[in-house]
Motif scaffolding. Structure first.
Motif, PDB file in Angstrom:
ATOM      1  N   VAL A  39       0.834  -1.207   0.000  1.00  0.00           N
ATOM      2  CA  VAL A  39       0.000   0.000   0.000  1.00  0.00           C
ATOM      3  C   VAL A  39       0.869   1.257   0.000  1.00  0.00           C
ATOM      4  CG1 VAL A  39      -1.722   1.297   1.330  1.00  0.00           C
ATOM      5  CG2 VAL A  39      -1.971  -1.180   1.034  1.00  0.00           C
ATOM      6  N   LEU A  40       1.995   1.228   0.700  1.00  0.00           N
ATOM      7  CA  LEU A  40       2.905   2.374   0.647  1.00  0.00           C
ATOM      8  C   LEU A  40       3.525   2.510  -0.744  1.00  0.00           C
ATOM      9  CD1 LEU A  40       4.681   2.177   4.125  1.00  0.00           C
ATOM     10  CD2 LEU A  40       3.119   3.959   3.322  1.00  0.00           C
ATOM     11  N   ALA A  41       3.843   1.389  -1.386  1.00  0.00           N
ATOM     12  CA  ALA A  41       4.360   1.444  -2.753  1.00  0.00           C
ATOM     13  C   ALA A  41       3.324   2.053  -3.692  1.00  0.00           C
ATOM     14  CB  ALA A  41       4.747   0.043  -3.220  1.00  0.00           C
ATOM     15  N   GLN A  42       2.069   1.668  -3.519  1.00  0.00           N
ATOM     16  CA  GLN A  42       0.992   2.268  -4.321  1.00  0.00           C
ATOM     17  C   GLN A  42       0.949   3.771  -4.123  1.00  0.00           C
ATOM     18  OE1 GLN A  42      -1.921   3.757  -2.881  1.00  0.00           O
ATOM     19  NE2 GLN A  42      -2.818   4.245  -4.876  1.00  0.00           N
ATOM     20  N   ARG A  43       1.110   4.212  -2.878  1.00  0.00           N
ATOM     21  CA  ARG A  43       1.065   5.642  -2.587  1.00  0.00           C
ATOM     22  C   ARG A  43       2.199   6.389  -3.288  1.00  0.00           C
ATOM     23  NH1 ARG A  43       1.108   7.285   3.605  1.00  0.00           N
ATOM     24  NH2 ARG A  43      -0.773   5.982   3.532  1.00  0.00           N
ATOM     25  N   LEU A  44       3.402   5.790  -3.277  1.00  0.00           N
ATOM     26  CA  LEU A  44       4.540   6.426  -3.930  1.00  0.00           C
ATOM     27  C   LEU A  44       4.292   6.586  -5.425  1.00  0.00           C
ATOM     28  CD1 LEU A  44       7.510   7.422  -3.806  1.00  0.00           C
ATOM     29  CD2 LEU A  44       8.193   5.061  -4.289  1.00  0.00           C
ATOM     30  N   VAL A  45       3.840   5.513  -6.068  1.00  0.00           N
ATOM     31  CA  VAL A  45       3.612   5.574  -7.508  1.00  0.00           C
ATOM     32  C   VAL A  45       2.450   6.509  -7.834  1.00  0.00           C
ATOM     33  CG1 VAL A  45       2.985   4.221  -9.549  1.00  0.00           C
ATOM     34  CG2 VAL A  45       4.603   3.295  -7.877  1.00  0.00           C
ATOM     35  N   SER A  46       1.382   6.449  -7.054  1.00  0.00           N
ATOM     36  CA  SER A  46       0.239   7.328  -7.283  1.00  0.00           C
ATOM     37  C   SER A  46       0.635   8.799  -7.154  1.00  0.00           C
ATOM     38  CB  SER A  46      -0.885   6.997  -6.294  1.00  0.00           C
ATOM     39  OG  SER A  46      -1.996   7.856  -6.480  1.00  0.00           O
ATOM     40  N   THR A  47       1.449   9.110  -6.132  1.00  0.00           N
ATOM     41  CA  THR A  47       1.911  10.490  -5.947  1.00  0.00           C
ATOM     42  C   THR A  47       2.744  10.939  -7.140  1.00  0.00           C
ATOM     43  OG1 THR A  47       1.935  10.213  -3.540  1.00  0.00           O
ATOM     44  CG2 THR A  47       3.263  12.016  -4.447  1.00  0.00           C
ATOM     45  N   PHE A  84       1.129  -2.477 -12.564  1.00  0.00           N
ATOM     46  CA  PHE A  84       1.083  -3.350 -11.381  1.00  0.00           C
ATOM     47  C   PHE A  84       2.264  -2.993 -10.491  1.00  0.00           C
ATOM     48  CE2 PHE A  84       1.772  -7.067  -8.795  1.00  0.00           C
ATOM     49  CZ  PHE A  84       0.490  -7.510  -8.506  1.00  0.00           C
ATOM     50  N   VAL A  85       1.991  -2.795  -9.204  1.00  0.00           N
ATOM     51  CA  VAL A  85       2.997  -2.283  -8.271  1.00  0.00           C
ATOM     52  C   VAL A  85       3.318  -3.312  -7.191  1.00  0.00           C
ATOM     53  CG1 VAL A  85       3.460  -0.487  -6.561  1.00  0.00           C
ATOM     54  CG2 VAL A  85       2.187   0.075  -8.622  1.00  0.00           C
ATOM     55  N   CYS A  86       4.622  -3.604  -6.997  1.00  0.00           N
ATOM     56  CA  CYS A  86       5.110  -4.337  -5.836  1.00  0.00           C
ATOM     57  C   CYS A  86       4.684  -5.805  -5.834  1.00  0.00           C
ATOM     58  CB  CYS A  86       4.677  -3.635  -4.544  1.00  0.00           C
ATOM     59  SG  CYS A  86       5.676  -4.030  -3.098  1.00  0.00           S
ATOM     60  N   GLY A  87       5.358  -6.617  -5.038  1.00  0.00           N
ATOM     61  CA  GLY A  87       5.003  -8.009  -4.827  1.00  0.00           C
ATOM     62  C   GLY A  87       5.547  -8.935  -5.896  1.00  0.00           C
ATOM     63  N   PRO A  88       5.387 -10.249  -5.706  1.00  0.00           N
ATOM     64  CA  PRO A  88       5.864 -11.232  -6.687  1.00  0.00           C
ATOM     65  C   PRO A  88       4.927 -11.315  -7.885  1.00  0.00           C
ATOM     66  CG  PRO A  88       4.785 -12.347  -4.863  1.00  0.00           C
ATOM     67  CD  PRO A  88       4.820 -10.887  -4.508  1.00  0.00           C
ATOM     68  N   VAL A  89       5.498 -11.389  -9.082  1.00  0.00           N
ATOM     69  CA  VAL A  89       4.693 -11.573 -10.297  1.00  0.00           C
ATOM     70  C   VAL A  89       4.612 -13.072 -10.536  1.00  0.00           C
ATOM     71  CG1 VAL A  89       4.428 -10.978 -12.723  1.00  0.00           C
ATOM     72  CG2 VAL A  89       5.497  -9.359 -11.160  1.00  0.00           C
ATOM     73  N   HIS A  90       3.627 -13.667  -9.939  1.00  0.00           N
ATOM     74  CA  HIS A  90       3.497 -15.125  -9.954  1.00  0.00           C
ATOM     75  C   HIS A  90       2.120 -15.492  -9.428  1.00  0.00           C
ATOM     76  CE1 HIS A  90       4.629 -19.352  -9.526  1.00  0.00           C
ATOM     77  NE2 HIS A  90       4.089 -19.310  -8.319  1.00  0.00           N
ATOM     78  N   GLY A  91       1.467 -16.454 -10.105  1.00  0.00           N
ATOM     79  CA  GLY A  91       0.201 -16.944  -9.605  1.00  0.00           C
ATOM     80  C   GLY A  91      -0.922 -16.788 -10.610  1.00  0.00           C
ATOM     81  N   PRO A  92      -2.018 -17.538 -10.423  1.00  0.00           N
ATOM     82  CA  PRO A  92      -3.135 -17.529 -11.373  1.00  0.00           C
ATOM     83  C   PRO A  92      -3.869 -16.197 -11.444  1.00  0.00           C
ATOM     84  CG  PRO A  92      -3.704 -18.756  -9.382  1.00  0.00           C
ATOM     85  CD  PRO A  92      -2.242 -18.464  -9.291  1.00  0.00           C
ATOM     86  N   GLN A  93      -3.718 -15.355 -10.419  1.00  0.00           N
ATOM     87  CA  GLN A  93      -4.390 -14.055 -10.444  1.00  0.00           C
ATOM     88  C   GLN A  93      -3.965 -13.222 -11.648  1.00  0.00           C
ATOM     89  OE1 GLN A  93      -2.708 -15.324  -7.897  1.00  0.00           O
ATOM     90  NE2 GLN A  93      -3.885 -15.191  -5.986  1.00  0.00           N
ATOM     91  N   ALA A 142       8.462   0.886  -1.112  1.00  0.00           N
ATOM     92  CA  ALA A 142       7.939   1.343   0.180  1.00  0.00           C
ATOM     93  C   ALA A 142       8.982   2.119   0.979  1.00  0.00           C
ATOM     94  CB  ALA A 142       7.437   0.167   1.001  1.00  0.00           C
ATOM     95  N   ALA A 143      10.268   1.927   0.650  1.00  0.00           N
ATOM     96  CA  ALA A 143      11.335   2.549   1.427  1.00  0.00           C
ATOM     97  C   ALA A 143      11.311   4.070   1.351  1.00  0.00           C
ATOM     98  CB  ALA A 143      12.694   2.030   0.968  1.00  0.00           C
ATOM     99  N   THR A 144      10.771   4.630   0.266  1.00  0.00           N
ATOM    100  CA  THR A 144      10.756   6.090   0.114  1.00  0.00           C
ATOM    101  C   THR A 144       9.354   6.641  -0.085  1.00  0.00           C
ATOM    102  OG1 THR A 144      11.196   5.857  -2.267  1.00  0.00           O
ATOM    103  CG2 THR A 144      13.106   6.159  -0.815  1.00  0.00           C
ATOM    104  N   ALA A 145       8.340   5.829   0.175  1.00  0.00           N
ATOM    105  CA  ALA A 145       6.962   6.301   0.006  1.00  0.00           C
ATOM    106  C   ALA A 145       6.638   7.415   0.997  1.00  0.00           C
ATOM    107  CB  ALA A 145       5.992   5.138   0.201  1.00  0.00           C
ATOM    108  N   PRO A 146       5.851   8.412   0.590  1.00  0.00           N
ATOM    109  CA  PRO A 146       5.484   9.481   1.520  1.00  0.00           C
ATOM    110  C   PRO A 146       4.559   8.961   2.618  1.00  0.00           C
ATOM    111  CG  PRO A 146       4.246   9.685  -0.530  1.00  0.00           C
ATOM    112  CD  PRO A 146       5.259   8.592  -0.749  1.00  0.00           C
ATOM    113  N   VAL A 147       4.803   9.399   3.828  1.00  0.00           N
ATOM    114  CA  VAL A 147       3.966   8.999   4.967  1.00  0.00           C
ATOM    115  C   VAL A 147       3.609  10.236   5.778  1.00  0.00           C
ATOM    116  CG1 VAL A 147       4.931   6.671   5.121  1.00  0.00           C
ATOM    117  CG2 VAL A 147       5.977   8.513   6.430  1.00  0.00           C
ATOM    118  N   GLY A 148       2.514  10.140   6.518  1.00  0.00           N
ATOM    119  CA  GLY A 148       2.113  11.209   7.413  1.00  0.00           C
ATOM    120  C   GLY A 148       2.666  10.979   8.806  1.00  0.00           C
ATOM    121  N   PRO A 149       2.197  11.770   9.774  1.00  0.00           N
ATOM    122  CA  PRO A 149       2.636  11.569  11.161  1.00  0.00           C
ATOM    123  C   PRO A 149       2.286  10.159  11.638  1.00  0.00           C
ATOM    124  CG  PRO A 149       1.423  13.633  10.917  1.00  0.00           C
ATOM    125  CD  PRO A 149       1.241  12.886   9.636  1.00  0.00           C
TER     126      PRO A 149
END
Length: 297
Positions: A39-47, A84-93, A142-149
């Motif tokens: 979810v933090l990775a999503q936030r970084l890319v979305s921003t 598609f952001v983050c995680g393993p690219v593997h599986g029937p999904q 996620a290491a550099t994703a923006p976060v709040g307090p």
């Protein structure tokens, strides 16, 4: 670097520039996981997409965010690009993702490649991986994703529903625990389940009283229906909201009075409004000061 992956993604999106982009990840699959990192990775890319002026939406799992756009409700005809952001690219999904959005240009960023020949991987026109390719591993998004307090860290120490049978018909443990946990689920905090019960053969439990004191001393607040949850939190100087689960009050109430600790509720007085009042006070400077006055070595 994580920022390098985002920069490469934005470069890849320049030609052709998306008309509208759908941002996805494991947090989009109904049977997937919405991890903190994803979810933090999503936030970084979305921003980054917003700053670059790229119109986009995010598809969320209907289990995680029931009222949000999902892969089921998103109309593939509305999008010309999928990321598609983050995680393993593997599986029937991924088979469903590639087929459902087959008309879109599809890119993956910040992902782990398990098998480069997997159709889950080859279904993307471009894969900007964090690991699993001959290129050196790159820092997770996620290491550099923006976060709040950061919110408070709250220990939750509850007497189980079947416990304290000595109180007979006065027990309200099941009802009190349900009301407490429903209230806590809506609070912006990091919840840490904790037990005063010790064990030498279970890594999830403390083995000594000192270990439990070390735990509660690092918390911002303890919410408890246990007598020793109250007593030991105060001994560590940590504010505590004590809830007596016995109708009419019993040993938790007695100890709160003995400690002259005001943040006490009973099964008869437990309401979200009263909990909110003591939450605000316990996390305030007066509440922290009052708890600190109880601290003993």
């Amino acid at each position: 670097m994580a920022d390098d992956l985002v920069a490469e993604l934005l470069t890849a999106l320049r030609a052709p520039r998306p008309r509208r982009l759908l941002l996805t990840g494991w947090f989009s699959f109904r049977d997937g996981e919405a991890t903190a990192g994803d979810v933090l990775a999503q936030r970084l890319v979305s921003t980054a997409l917003t700053r670059a002026g790229v119109p986009h939406d995010t598809a969320w799992s209907p289990v995680f965010r029931p009222d949000a756009l999902s892969l089921t409700t998103a109309d593939p005809r509305r999008y010309d690009t999928l990321v598609f952001v983050c995680g393993p690219v593997h599986g029937p999904q991924f088979d469903l993702l590639h087929r459902g959005f087959g008309a879109c240009r599809r890119l993956a960023v910040g992902v782990s490649v398990v098998d480069p020949a997997d159709p889950a991987v080859t279904g993307f026109s471009e894969v900007l991986a964090r690991d699993g390719t001959p290129a050196p591993a790159r820092r997770d998004l996620a290491a550099t994703a923006p976060v709040g307090p950061l919110p408070p860290v709250v220990g939750v120490v509850l007497s189980e529903g079947q416990g304290q049978g000595e109180y007979g018909d006065r027990r309200r443990h099941t009802e009190v625990n349900a009301r407490l946990t429903d209230w806590l689920a809506a609070k912006d905090c990091a919840r840490v389940p904790a037990e005063t019960r010790l064990a030498a053969d279970d890594w999830r439990l403390c083995a000594t009283g000192e270990q439990f004191l070390a735990l509660v001393s690092h918390l911002d607040l303890v919410v408890t229906t246990r007598l020793h949850g109250l007593v030991l939190a105060l001994r560590a100087g940590t504010p505590v909201i004590a809830v007596d689960p016995v109708e009419g009050g019993a040993k938790v109430s007695a100890q709160a009075h003995a400690e002259d600790w005001p943040a006490l509720l009973t099964a008869d007085t437990l309401t979200p409004q009263r909990l909110d009042h003591w939450w605000t006070w316990s996390l305030s400077e007066p509440g922290r000061t009052a708890a600190g006055q109880h601290a003993t070595s």
